[in-house]
Motif scaffolding. Structure first.
Motif, PDB file in Angstrom:
ATOM      1  N   LYS A   1      32.684  16.199  19.422  1.00  0.00           N
ATOM      2  CA  LYS A   1      32.154  17.284  18.578  1.00  0.00           C
ATOM      3  C   LYS A   1      32.915  18.586  18.828  1.00  0.00           C
ATOM      4  CE  LYS A   1      27.971  19.980  17.679  1.00  0.00           C
ATOM      5  NZ  LYS A   1      26.526  20.164  17.992  1.00  0.00           N
ATOM      6  N   LEU A   2      33.183  18.878  20.110  1.00  0.00           N
ATOM      7  CA  LEU A   2      33.936  20.091  20.440  1.00  0.00           C
ATOM      8  C   LEU A   2      35.359  20.021  19.902  1.00  0.00           C
ATOM      9  CD1 LEU A   2      32.744  20.769  24.107  1.00  0.00           C
ATOM     10  CD2 LEU A   2      32.205  22.102  22.064  1.00  0.00           C
ATOM     11  N   LEU A   3      35.983  18.839  20.043  1.00  0.00           N
ATOM     12  CA  LEU A   3      37.356  18.687  19.558  1.00  0.00           C
ATOM     13  C   LEU A   3      37.433  18.850  18.048  1.00  0.00           C
ATOM     14  CD1 LEU A   3      38.510  15.624  21.727  1.00  0.00           C
ATOM     15  CD2 LEU A   3      39.306  17.986  21.943  1.00  0.00           C
ATOM     16  N   ILE A   4      36.498  18.246  17.328  1.00  0.00           N
ATOM     17  CA  ILE A   4      36.493  18.344  15.867  1.00  0.00           C
ATOM     18  C   ILE A   4      36.040  19.725  15.421  1.00  0.00           C
ATOM     19  CG2 ILE A   4      35.540  17.389  13.729  1.00  0.00           C
ATOM     20  CD1 ILE A   4      37.381  15.483  15.162  1.00  0.00           C
ATOM     21  N   GLY A   5      34.985  20.239  16.065  1.00  0.00           N
ATOM     22  CA  GLY A   5      34.449  21.543  15.677  1.00  0.00           C
ATOM     23  C   GLY A   5      35.411  22.675  15.908  1.00  0.00           C
ATOM     24  N   GLY A   6      36.240  22.561  16.947  1.00  0.00           N
ATOM     25  CA  GLY A   6      37.215  23.602  17.222  1.00  0.00           C
ATOM     26  C   GLY A   6      38.267  23.731  16.142  1.00  0.00           C
ATOM     27  N   ASP A   7      38.396  22.678  15.317  1.00  0.00           N
ATOM     28  CA  ASP A   7      39.402  22.699  14.252  1.00  0.00           C
ATOM     29  C   ASP A   7      38.752  22.940  12.885  1.00  0.00           C
ATOM     30  OD1 ASP A   7      42.108  22.434  13.419  1.00  0.00           O
ATOM     31  OD2 ASP A   7      41.656  20.436  12.634  1.00  0.00           O
ATOM     32  N   SER A   8      37.428  23.158  12.870  1.00  0.00           N
ATOM     33  CA  SER A   8      36.746  23.333  11.596  1.00  0.00           C
ATOM     34  C   SER A   8      36.960  24.713  11.010  1.00  0.00           C
ATOM     35  CB  SER A   8      35.229  23.088  11.771  1.00  0.00           C
ATOM     36  OG  SER A   8      35.000  21.739  12.091  1.00  0.00           O
TER      37      SER A   8
END
Length: 463
Positions: free
Chosen positions: A317-324
């Motif tokens: 979630k952090l990895l994906i959310g950081g790129d949102s």
């Protein structure tokens, strides 16, 4: 009719006994002892007749049911008797016997019909009781397992110890595959089990099928798809190289002869340099494509450890959310049970989940872009964009992880293609992400599946 005659016979005999008893008592107290003795004798005689009558009827019915129990339909009762009630009783018992015999014969014929179907079936079928006894095995399963006759699963130990272990631990509603090697060939078997209840006993019904042909067809189909994609990618790269090379070559030749330096125009020099740069870029792309293929083929064996599912998905979630960025995509993690652990290679599964999350993110970006340029899609743009990572246990007791999004979805005609190496519908990317994910899941002994209707769901199943 029969019961009525018997009923009246019993009433008549009981009335006679009652009348004889009353008459004997009356004459005894009246002092007429001779008549009293005669009536007492008549009373005893009628009592014996009544007992014989009842016993005769009961004995016939008992004989009848014993014969039915032993499947003996040859029993026949005489239908020409002096007593009408017994004659009709015998007639009814004979009719009932004939009806039951007819039903029994039809049942036997039906059973033989079904058994013949099972014998001719291309799939193996066997039933096993809780003690391991094989109650039924058709010829196909005996041929597939290379043993006959099959009476107990312990006999499979002589065929293959691992096969015996598989059957010994086989649970209802499980599906297993097993490669059986004998002196002639290798057979790829698929086993499916379910429970059936017969005469208050729970049995395990196992279906065994040779899936070599299906596997060969799928393998051939996969090769065809792979070759088609490889050919497409390589031709897309080489065609410009060939075309530019021919154009550049024309700058240096005239009527089959090489031009001198004086004849070579300056603008031809510039065009040649541009052409060589394009050839260089195309060559680099082709090298990158080949490197992707090498990456796909060289996935290492997973180094498995127990990883809390909650921690893993929060990390994704952090990895994906950081790129949102500012896209306001709602990313949710749901783990049930909370203490669920996965026996995995964390780096490899992280790569798989990150790739699936990025795909979902890109799908939502495409949806947002199309909604902003199409006024008819305003209702879709109001829909909250979501990505969900869900972990839990399915109805078969296997651990699963799902990646869900409410993007536009995958076209149905592409669902069978998305796991083919280098297949992609994007303008960018190598098309190796999903095929690499499938390879990683295969090395984990699990599987990955995709479903896309109103929403898109990728399901990772771990054994």
């Amino acid at each position: 009719m029969v019961s009525r005659h018997i009923y009246w016979q019993l009433i008549f005999r009981i009335l006679l006994i009652s009348a004889a008893a009353m008459g004997a008592g009356f004459f005894f107290f009246d002092g007429q002892y001779v008549l009293s003795v005669l009536l007492f004798g008549f009373l005893a005689l009628q009592t014996v007749f009544l007992i014989r009558y009842v016993n005769q009827t009961n004995r016939k019915i008992a004989y009848f049911f014993d014969a039915i129990k032993n499947e003996d339909f040859t029993l026949r009762f005489p239908e020409k008797l002096s007593v009408k009630s017994l004659e009709e009783l015998n007639h009814s018992l004979n009719m009932l016997n004939a009806m039951i015999q007819d039903i029994h014969l039809k049942k036997q014929a039906q059973e033989q019909y079904y058994q013949e179907i099972l014998k001719q079936a291309d799939i193996g079928i066997l039933t096993i009781n809780p003690k391991g006894h094989i109650l039924y095995a058709n010829p196909t399963v005996e041929k597939l397992l290379n043993y006959r006759p099959l009476n107990h699963i312990k006999q499979l130990n002589q065929v293959d110890e691992k096969l015996y272990g598989l059957f010994e631990n086989l649970q209802p509603f499980e599906s297993k595959t097993f490669q059986l090697t004998n002196e002639r060939e290798k057979i790829q078997l698929a086993l499916k089990s379910t429970t059936i209840h017969l005469e208050k006993q729970s049995l395990l019904l196992v279906v065994v099928q040779d899936i070599r042909r299906e596997l060969d067809e799928k393998e051939t189909d996969s090769y065809v798809k792979l070759i088609r994609v490889l050919t497409h990618e390589i031709m897309n790269t080489i065609t410009p190289i060939t075309s530019i090379s021919e154009s550049v070559l024309k700058y240096f030749k005239k009527e089959g002869q090489l031009l001198t330096t004086e004849e070579f125009a300056e603008h031809h020099m510039k065009s040649t340099v541009k052409g060589l740069e394009i050839i260089k870029e195309q060559g680099k792309d082709l090298m990158g494509f080949v490197q992707s293929y090498r990456t796909f083929l060289s996935v290492p064996e997973p180094d498995k450890t127990l990883i809390p599912a909650q921690n893993l998905l929060e990390k994704i979630k952090l990895l994906i959310g950081g790129d949102s960025g500012q896209e306001q995509i709602d990313i949710e993690v749901i783990v049930d049970p909370k203490d669920l652990e996965l026996f995995i290679d964390e780096k490899q599964i992280t790569q798989v989940l990150f790739n699936l999350g990025k795909n979902a993110q890109q799908s939502l970006r495409i949806q947002e872009s199309s909604a902003s340029t199409d006024k008819t899609s305003l209702d879709r743009s109001d829909k909250k964009e979501q990505i969900k990572f869900l972990a839990g246990i399915d109805d078969k007791g296997k651990k699963i992880v799902k990646v869900w999004d409410n993007g536009p979805g995958i076209p149905q005609e592409h669902l069978d293609e998305i796991f083919v190496p280098f297949f992609t519908t994007k303008n960018t990317g190598t098309g190796i992400g999903l095929s690499l994910s499938k390879q990683i899941m295969r090395l984990h002994g699990g599987s990955i599946q995709a479903a896309s209707k109103e929403n898109t769901v990728f399901t990772l199943t771990f054994d």
